[in-house]
Design a protein around this motif. Sequence first.
Motif, short mmCIF file in Angstrom:
data_model
loop_
_atom_site.label_atom_id
_atom_site.label_comp_id
_atom_site.label_asym_id
_atom_site.label_seq_id
_atom_site.Cartn_x
_atom_site.Cartn_y
_atom_site.Cartn_z
N GLY A 15 0.79 -1.22 0.00
CA GLY A 15 0.00 0.00 0.00
C GLY A 15 0.82 1.27 0.00
O GLY A 15 0.27 2.36 -0.22
N GLY A 16 2.11 1.14 0.21
CA GLY A 16 2.98 2.30 0.25
C GLY A 16 3.42 2.76 -1.12
O GLY A 16 3.03 2.19 -2.15
N ASN A 84 2.76 3.79 -6.71
CA ASN A 84 1.78 3.88 -5.65
C ASN A 84 1.08 2.54 -5.45
O ASN A 84 1.11 1.68 -6.33
N SER A 85 0.46 2.39 -4.31
CA SER A 85 -0.29 1.18 -3.99
C SER A 85 0.54 -0.07 -4.23
O SER A 85 0.09 -1.04 -4.84
N LEU A 86 1.76 -0.05 -3.75
CA LEU A 86 2.67 -1.16 -4.00
C LEU A 86 2.18 -2.44 -3.33
O LEU A 86 1.63 -2.41 -2.23
N GLN A 87 2.41 -3.54 -4.02
CA GLN A 87 2.02 -4.85 -3.56
C GLN A 87 3.23 -5.78 -3.54
O GLN A 87 4.22 -5.52 -4.23
N PRO A 88 3.17 -6.86 -2.77
CA PRO A 88 4.32 -7.78 -2.72
C PRO A 88 4.77 -8.27 -4.09
O PRO A 88 5.97 -8.49 -4.29
N GLU A 89 3.86 -8.44 -5.02
CA GLU A 89 4.24 -8.90 -6.34
C GLU A 89 5.02 -7.86 -7.14
O GLU A 89 5.54 -8.16 -8.21
N VAL A 125 13.54 -3.00 -5.08
CA VAL A 125 12.29 -2.62 -4.45
C VAL A 125 11.71 -3.86 -3.78
O VAL A 125 11.49 -4.88 -4.44
N THR A 126 11.47 -3.77 -2.49
CA THR A 126 10.91 -4.88 -1.73
C THR A 126 9.66 -4.41 -1.03
O THR A 126 9.68 -3.42 -0.29
N VAL A 127 8.57 -5.12 -1.27
CA VAL A 127 7.28 -4.76 -0.69
C VAL A 127 6.84 -5.89 0.24
O VAL A 127 6.69 -7.03 -0.20
N SER A 128 6.65 -5.57 1.49
CA SER A 128 6.25 -6.56 2.48
C SER A 128 4.74 -6.57 2.64
O SER A 128 4.06 -5.56 2.40
N SER A 129 4.22 -7.70 3.10
CA SER A 129 2.79 -7.85 3.30
C SER A 129 2.33 -7.12 4.55
O SER A 129 3.10 -6.95 5.52
#
Length: 129
Positions: A15-16, A84-89, A125-129
């Motif tokens: 979401g970040g 925006n609205s980053l997701q783990p994928e 870029v790493t997006v955590s849950s």
Amino acid sequence: QVQLVESGGGLVQAGGSLRLSCAASGRTFSRYKMGWFRQAPGKEREAVSCIRQDGSRIYPADSVKGRFAISRDDAKNTVYLQMNSLQPEDTAVYYCAAEPGRDINLQLLCTGTASIDHWGQGTQVTVSS
């Protein structure tokens, strides 16, 4: 020869947002076609977005449409990717690419039909849950 340096990657929660930057060398940056690509472990490299000299844009991946935006600042020799609205994928290494010379169709360049010779080192870029 074009040199590209990416920055702005990092670790964010789902979401970040992040804004990636790519600084390019060259006196004729305003003539470059530029693009952002990404590659996750075990997956093929995919195009995220590309931008022409005149500012027209392509977002080949349905997964990023409406969430990511590419832009350029020719005065700073820099292209940006607002995410925006980053997701783990979305977790991947993001690469900046440039086509400084050829007058080639942006769609062909961005989708890999035409080869790209100028790449940055990438930013994680790493997006955590």
